[in-house]
Design a protein around this motif. Structure first.
Motif: not given
Length: 464
Positions: A267, A269, A278-280, A299, A303, A308-310, A313
């Motif tokens: 995970r 952060h 933000e967490c993902f 990451a 940013k 984006s987060t997607e 990932q």
């Protein structure tokens, strides 16, 4: 190539242009050192090597349609376009520096003792989810490779991810002058190149030369769990962004689930400037905790550049290993950890930690580490002890320096009453002649040494 006319190129490298009727308004289509890679309207830089003199290939490159050549001596056929310079390698760097100034592109510069290449792969892989990315290929990270990489940038590229490797003071200063990074990433400060840089403090000083020509507003990302890198100060009122596994960092990971040789789940952060977080979830496909660090660096940079987060990932999940760098190979008889590109004590220990994730019998095939200076013997001893302490089932040491690894391992085995089986071979060839008689089917085998040991042949034999 933008603004790369013969006149501009000649001025950039302080060369004397002999135009021989050439079109001075035409821009070069590429710049290369290898005559085999010349295409129409390319610039060929003729350099003198130990075995081959590029000047001998000038007639051939002109027949292939080269726009001009950069050379240190007048060609036999003076009726061709050429730029005469004092030093062709310096001209390469000067031309790359000029070209970089013509480009409106974000450059990510990556340095550190270990992990540069894998971090580059993570960052480039993630950024490619949004941008057209050019990245350093192979080991093109030095004073020849980096300018060639810069000269491969084209107008369609939006981000360049450049690996920057050094072994002495002043080198990073010159690399920074060519790369002019907008984002600087520092992976860690280990014990490689001590022969030239002396101490870890010296290594940090040399690596910090990356800031010498960085953008004044450059974002800086450093491993916040590294005791040396946490001392990197703010630049122009901007604090470095720290990434790592502890919550003190700006980008950090929790709930890390080790999936053995097949990576990790974690995970991530990300602390924002406004105090929010933000967490993902991410799936890191490559094994080892150091790969989680690489994912965190990626990451953070992503940013910074608005992904984006997607996208982050997806980019992390799609990263693939580089050959010779912790590449997991499922051969017919064995599972191989191919990490034979290079070696120093920190990366050796990290590789042994990775081997320990295997669920089968664990075998470490280790060879000499080069460029360790006066502490070489002790550092080889350290690796031998570490392998026994970590409980590998078998240790095979090969090479002159590795005798110290072997002897220290034997001593540690006696102290611990360990069951580790330990063997020594004076040469890689001696190792290769008997290693399969020592291995068992389904073993997990780590193969690691400095590149000059040629351990890629060990991988090849065990892969058959």
């Amino acid at each position: 190539m933008k603004n790369m006319t013969l006149k501009a190129i000649a001025e950039s490298c302080n060369g004397t242009l002999h135009q021989a009727g050439a079109d001075l308004t035409k821009c070069a289509a590429g710049v290369v050192l290898d005559s085999r890679k010349v295409e129409k309207d390319f610039i060929f830089i003729a350099t003198k090597g130990e075995r081959v003199d590029g000047h001998d290939f000038i007639p051939q490159v002109m027949e292939k349609g080269a726009l001009a050549v950069v050379c240190e001596k007048t060609p036999e056929d003076e009726n061709i376009p050429y730029i005469l310079v004092k030093d062709s390698f310096q001209a390469l760097k000067d031309i790359a520096e000029y070209y970089r100034k013509q480009l409106h592109i974000k450059v990510v510069g990556i340095t550190g003792s270990v992990g540069k290449t894998s971090t580059k792969e993570f960052i480039a892989g993630v950024l490619s989810q949004k941008y057209q990315v050019l990245k350093t290929e192979g080991n093109f990270n030095n004073e020849v490779g980096l300018p060639l990489t810069v000269l491969h940038i084209r107008e369609e590229h939006e981000v360049a991810v450049l690996e920057m490797g050094i072994s002495n003071f002043g080198e990073m200063h010159r690399l920074s002058k060519m790369a002019k990074p907008d984002i600087c990433v520092m992976t860690n400060i280990g014990q490689c190149h001590l022969e030239f840089l002396g101490t870890r403090e010296g290594i940090l000083k040399a690596k910090s030369e990356i800031f010498d020509f960085a953008n004044e507003k450059a974002a800086v990302f450093v491993n916040g769990d590294d005791d040396m890198l946490i001392t990197v100060p703010e630049r122009n009122g901007k604090k470095p962004v720290h990434f790592g596994l502890s919550e003190k960092n700006d980008v950090y990971a929790t709930d890390v689930e080790n999936r053995g040789l097949f990576g990790s789940e974690a995970r991530v952060h990300v602390k924002n400037a406004d105090g929010t977080e933000e967490c993902f979830e991410v799936s890191v496909p490559l094994p080892g905790s150091h790969m989680v660090y690489n994912a965190l660096a990626a990451a953070g940079v992503a940013k910074e550049l608005g992904l984006s987060t997607e996208q982050i990932q997806a980019g992390i999940a799609a990263v693939k290993p580089v050959g010779g760098r912790s590449n997991i190979i499922r051969a017919e008889k064995y599972t191989l950890i191919d990490d034979c590109y290079n070696a120093n004590p920190v990366s050796m220990e990290a590789a042994i930690d990775l081997l320990n994730m295997a669920l089968t019998r664990k075998v470490a095939v280790l060879g000499d580490m080069f460029e360790l200076g006066e502490n070489s013997d002790a550092l080889h001893e350290r690796v031998g002890k570490y392998a026994v302490e970590k409980g590998v089932d078998m240790l095979l040491c090969a090479g002159g320096n590795s005798q110290f690894m072997y002897e220290a391992a034997l001593k540690k085995k006696e102290e611990m009453l360990s069951s580790t089986k330990i063997h020594y071979f004076a040469t890689r060839e001696d190792l290769e002649s008997v290693m399969e008689s020592l291995l068992e089917e389904k073993d997990t085998v780590l193969i690691k040494a400095s590149h000059g040991m040629g351990f890629d042949s060990v991988v090849k034999k065990l892969s058959q």
